[in-house]
Design a protein around this motif. Structure first.
Motif, PDB file in Angstrom:
ATOM      1  N   GLY A  21       3.173  14.101  15.105  1.00 36.47           N
ATOM      2  CA  GLY A  21       4.453  13.517  14.189  1.00 36.47           C
ATOM      3  C   GLY A  21       4.367  12.033  14.956  1.00 36.47           C
ATOM      4  N   ALA A  22       4.373  11.395  15.929  1.00 40.78           N
ATOM      5  CA  ALA A  22       4.703   9.857  16.039  1.00 40.78           C
ATOM      6  C   ALA A  22       3.205   9.119  15.919  1.00 40.78           C
ATOM      7  CB  ALA A  22       4.736   9.711  18.021  1.00 40.78           C
ATOM      8  N   VAL A  23       1.830  10.005  16.233  1.00 37.92           N
ATOM      9  CA  VAL A  23       1.214   9.182  15.235  1.00 37.92           C
ATOM     10  C   VAL A  23       1.031   9.069  13.767  1.00 37.92           C
ATOM     11  CG1 VAL A  23      -1.509   9.568  14.743  1.00 37.92           C
ATOM     12  CG2 VAL A  23      -0.536   9.710  17.126  1.00 37.92           C
ATOM     13  N   ALA A  24       1.308   9.944  13.448  1.00 43.73           N
ATOM     14  CA  ALA A  24       1.560  10.059  11.558  1.00 43.73           C
ATOM     15  C   ALA A  24       2.177   8.945  11.764  1.00 43.73           C
ATOM     16  CB  ALA A  24       1.510  11.496  11.326  1.00 43.73           C
ATOM     17  N   SER A  25       3.831   9.046  12.440  1.00 42.47           N
ATOM     18  CA  SER A  25       4.506   7.948  11.963  1.00 42.47           C
ATOM     19  C   SER A  25       4.114   6.282  11.492  1.00 42.47           C
ATOM     20  CB  SER A  25       6.211   8.003  12.642  1.00 42.47           C
ATOM     21  OG  SER A  25       6.551   9.263  12.014  1.00 42.47           O
ATOM     22  N   LEU A  26       3.381   6.369  12.868  1.00 38.96           N
ATOM     23  CA  LEU A  26       3.164   5.054  13.048  1.00 38.96           C
ATOM     24  C   LEU A  26       1.949   4.407  12.446  1.00 38.96           C
ATOM     25  CD1 LEU A  26       2.406   4.849  17.011  1.00 38.96           C
ATOM     26  CD2 LEU A  26       4.279   3.608  16.050  1.00 38.96           C
ATOM     27  N   TYR A  27       0.619   4.812  11.901  1.00 40.20           N
ATOM     28  CA  TYR A  27       0.035   4.928  10.543  1.00 40.20           C
ATOM     29  C   TYR A  27       0.790   4.743   9.528  1.00 40.20           C
ATOM     30  CZ  TYR A  27      -3.729   6.171   7.124  1.00 40.20           C
ATOM     31  OH  TYR A  27      -4.890   5.931   6.434  1.00 40.20           O
ATOM     32  N   ALA A  28       1.952   6.209   9.125  1.00 32.59           N
ATOM     33  CA  ALA A  28       2.223   5.558   7.279  1.00 32.59           C
ATOM     34  C   ALA A  28       3.193   4.137   7.960  1.00 32.59           C
ATOM     35  CB  ALA A  28       3.745   6.339   7.552  1.00 32.59           C
ATOM     36  N   MET A  29       4.184   3.632   8.726  1.00 33.62           N
ATOM     37  CA  MET A  29       4.520   3.111   8.940  1.00 33.62           C
ATOM     38  C   MET A  29       3.505   1.050   9.464  1.00 33.62           C
ATOM     39  SD  MET A  29       7.436   2.808  11.595  1.00 33.62           S
ATOM     40  CE  MET A  29       6.846   2.591  13.281  1.00 33.62           C
ATOM     41  N   LYS A  30       2.497   1.387   9.279  1.00 28.64           N
ATOM     42  CA  LYS A  30       1.568   0.432   9.865  1.00 28.64           C
ATOM     43  C   LYS A  30       0.822   0.458   7.701  1.00 28.64           C
ATOM     44  CE  LYS A  30      -3.432  -1.059   9.845  1.00 28.64           C
ATOM     45  NZ  LYS A  30      -3.535  -1.848   8.852  1.00 28.64           N
ATOM     46  N   ARG A  31       0.744   1.024   6.938  1.00 28.67           N
ATOM     47  CA  ARG A  31      -0.032   1.469   5.754  1.00 28.67           C
ATOM     48  C   ARG A  31       1.476   1.055   4.982  1.00 28.67           C
ATOM     49  NH1 ARG A  31      -3.371   4.459   3.405  1.00 28.67           N
ATOM     50  NH2 ARG A  31      -1.998   4.057   1.014  1.00 28.67           N
ATOM     51  N   SER A  32       2.811   1.209   5.463  1.00 24.93           N
ATOM     52  CA  SER A  32       3.842   0.704   4.200  1.00 24.93           C
ATOM     53  C   SER A  32       4.097  -1.152   5.161  1.00 24.93           C
ATOM     54  CB  SER A  32       4.970   0.391   4.614  1.00 24.93           C
ATOM     55  OG  SER A  32       5.698   0.205   5.893  1.00 24.93           O
ATOM     56  N   TRP A  33       3.260  -1.851   6.119  1.00 29.13           N
ATOM     57  CA  TRP A  33       3.405  -3.189   6.529  1.00 29.13           C
ATOM     58  C   TRP A  33       1.899  -3.691   5.680  1.00 29.13           C
ATOM     59  CZ3 TRP A  33       4.814  -2.052  12.032  1.00 29.13           C
ATOM     60  CH2 TRP A  33       6.385  -1.268  11.799  1.00 29.13           C
ATOM     61  N   ASP A  34       0.692  -3.361   5.474  1.00 27.76           N
ATOM     62  CA  ASP A  34       0.067  -4.264   5.246  1.00 27.76           C
ATOM     63  C   ASP A  34       0.194  -4.276   3.175  1.00 27.76           C
ATOM     64  OD1 ASP A  34      -1.646  -3.447   7.333  1.00 27.76           O
ATOM     65  OD2 ASP A  34      -2.629  -1.688   6.420  1.00 27.76           O
ATOM     66  N   PRO A  35      -0.290  -5.396   2.887  1.00 17.61           N
ATOM     67  CA  PRO A  35       0.099  -6.112   1.795  1.00 17.61           C
ATOM     68  C   PRO A  35      -0.600  -4.496   0.691  1.00 17.61           C
ATOM     69  CG  PRO A  35      -1.772  -7.260   2.445  1.00 17.61           C
ATOM     70  CD  PRO A  35      -1.271  -6.717   3.883  1.00 17.61           C
ATOM     71  N   LEU A  36      -0.268  -4.623  -0.295  1.00 17.36           N
ATOM     72  CA  LEU A  36      -0.450  -3.980  -1.527  1.00 17.36           C
ATOM     73  C   LEU A  36      -1.985  -4.415  -2.036  1.00 17.36           C
ATOM     74  CD1 LEU A  36       2.346  -3.702  -4.295  1.00 17.36           C
ATOM     75  CD2 LEU A  36       1.531  -2.084  -2.323  1.00 17.36           C
ATOM     76  N   PRO A  37      -3.568  -3.578  -2.240  1.00 20.11           N
ATOM     77  CA  PRO A  37      -4.704  -3.960  -2.360  1.00 20.11           C
ATOM     78  C   PRO A  37      -3.906  -5.399  -4.019  1.00 20.11           C
ATOM     79  CG  PRO A  37      -5.125  -1.916  -3.017  1.00 20.11           C
ATOM     80  CD  PRO A  37      -3.040  -2.563  -2.522  1.00 20.11           C
ATOM     81  N   SER A  38      -3.278  -4.774  -4.885  1.00 25.09           N
ATOM     82  CA  SER A  38      -2.935  -5.837  -6.042  1.00 25.09           C
ATOM     83  C   SER A  38      -2.935  -7.039  -5.193  1.00 25.09           C
ATOM     84  CB  SER A  38      -1.859  -5.658  -7.124  1.00 25.09           C
ATOM     85  OG  SER A  38      -0.553  -5.804  -6.150  1.00 25.09           O
ATOM     86  N   VAL A  39      -2.260  -7.875  -4.712  1.00 22.00           N
ATOM     87  CA  VAL A  39      -1.618  -8.870  -3.770  1.00 22.00           C
ATOM     88  C   VAL A  39      -2.615  -9.512  -2.793  1.00 22.00           C
ATOM     89  CG1 VAL A  39      -0.116  -9.686  -2.180  1.00 22.00           C
ATOM     90  CG2 VAL A  39       0.684  -7.705  -3.248  1.00 22.00           C
ATOM     91  N   VAL A  40      -4.066  -8.792  -2.421  1.00 28.81           N
ATOM     92  CA  VAL A  40      -5.085  -9.079  -1.811  1.00 28.81           C
ATOM     93  C   VAL A  40      -5.980  -9.541  -2.737  1.00 28.81           C
ATOM     94  CG1 VAL A  40      -6.959  -8.608  -0.376  1.00 28.81           C
ATOM     95  CG2 VAL A  40      -4.664  -7.160   0.440  1.00 28.81           C
ATOM     96  N   SER A  41      -5.861  -8.848  -3.662  1.00 26.17           N
ATOM     97  CA  SER A  41      -7.245  -9.668  -4.715  1.00 26.17           C
ATOM     98  C   SER A  41      -6.126 -10.539  -5.114  1.00 26.17           C
ATOM     99  CB  SER A  41      -6.969  -8.328  -5.817  1.00 26.17           C
ATOM    100  OG  SER A  41      -6.166  -8.019  -6.422  1.00 26.17           O
ATOM    101  N   ALA A  42      -5.193 -11.061  -5.446  1.00 28.55           N
ATOM    102  CA  ALA A  42      -4.630 -11.824  -6.388  1.00 28.55           C
ATOM    103  C   ALA A  42      -4.331 -13.122  -5.094  1.00 28.55           C
ATOM    104  CB  ALA A  42      -3.125 -11.545  -6.776  1.00 28.55           C
ATOM    105  N   GLY A  43      -4.909 -13.116  -4.283  1.00 27.22           N
ATOM    106  CA  GLY A  43      -4.721 -13.816  -3.080  1.00 27.22           C
ATOM    107  C   GLY A  43      -6.073 -15.382  -3.376  1.00 27.22           C
TER     108      GLY A  43
END
Length: 169
Positions: A21-43
């Motif tokens: 559960g802790a590993v899954a929570s950390l993974y979910a938090m990291k994914r929410s901090w990453d920029p969206l693909p649309s933001v990366v492509s608009a860079g």
């Protein structure tokens, strides 16, 4: 004796579930901090400077903001820290947003200047604010790189770094 083994097993199972559960929570938090693909492509936005005509403003969108690119007239003076040369021609670039209240100034081709209709802000063709008008500073310059006759907005190149060095001095 069997109760001890059973309790050990239950403790290890609970610990295992908590670890997963802790590993899954950390993974979910990291994914929410990453920029969206649309933001990366608009860079990055690429524009061909060879298509520009002297004195005619061209606007492109970069990260949701209007960015002006202007090939200055042949008789125009170079503004240090704002203008750059490519193939002997003088160019200027900036984020076309007024630094006073965030309006989008219009470009007057005849006078080669920007005017903000909201509060009377004025900028010259290089995006430098006119003294005595509301904008407190020149329009911002987005990071850019020149690759031959192509301009890549969003990447810091030599020309951009040279403009920043002039500003610091």
């Amino acid at each position: 004796m069997q109760d001890t083994k059973r309790r050990d097993f239950l403790g290890m199972a609970l610990g295992g579930v908590a670890a997963v559960g802790a590993v899954a929570s950390l993974y979910a938090m990291k994914r929410s901090w990453d920029p969206l693909p649309s933001v990366v492509s608009a860079g990055f936005t690429t524009f061909d400077l060879s298509a520009l005509q002297e004195g005619i403003l061209h606007t492109v969108e970069w990260r949701g903001k209007p960015v002006y690119i202007l090939k200055k007239l042949a008789n125009a003076q170079k503004v240090e820290g704002r203008d750059f040369e490519v193939g002997g021609a003088l160019y200027t670039v900036g984020i076309q947003i007024c630094t006073h209240l965030g309006c989008i100034p219009s470009f007057n081709q005849a006078s080669q200047e920007f005017a903000c209709a909201c509060h009377g802000g004025r900028f010259d063709a290089s995006g430098v604010n006119e003294a005595g008008t509301p904008p407190p500073r020149p329009m911002d310059i987005p990071p850019f790189k020149i690759d031959g006759t192509k301009m890549v907005l969003g990447e810091e190149g030599q020309e951009y770094k040279a403009l920043l060095e002039v500003k610091k001095a």
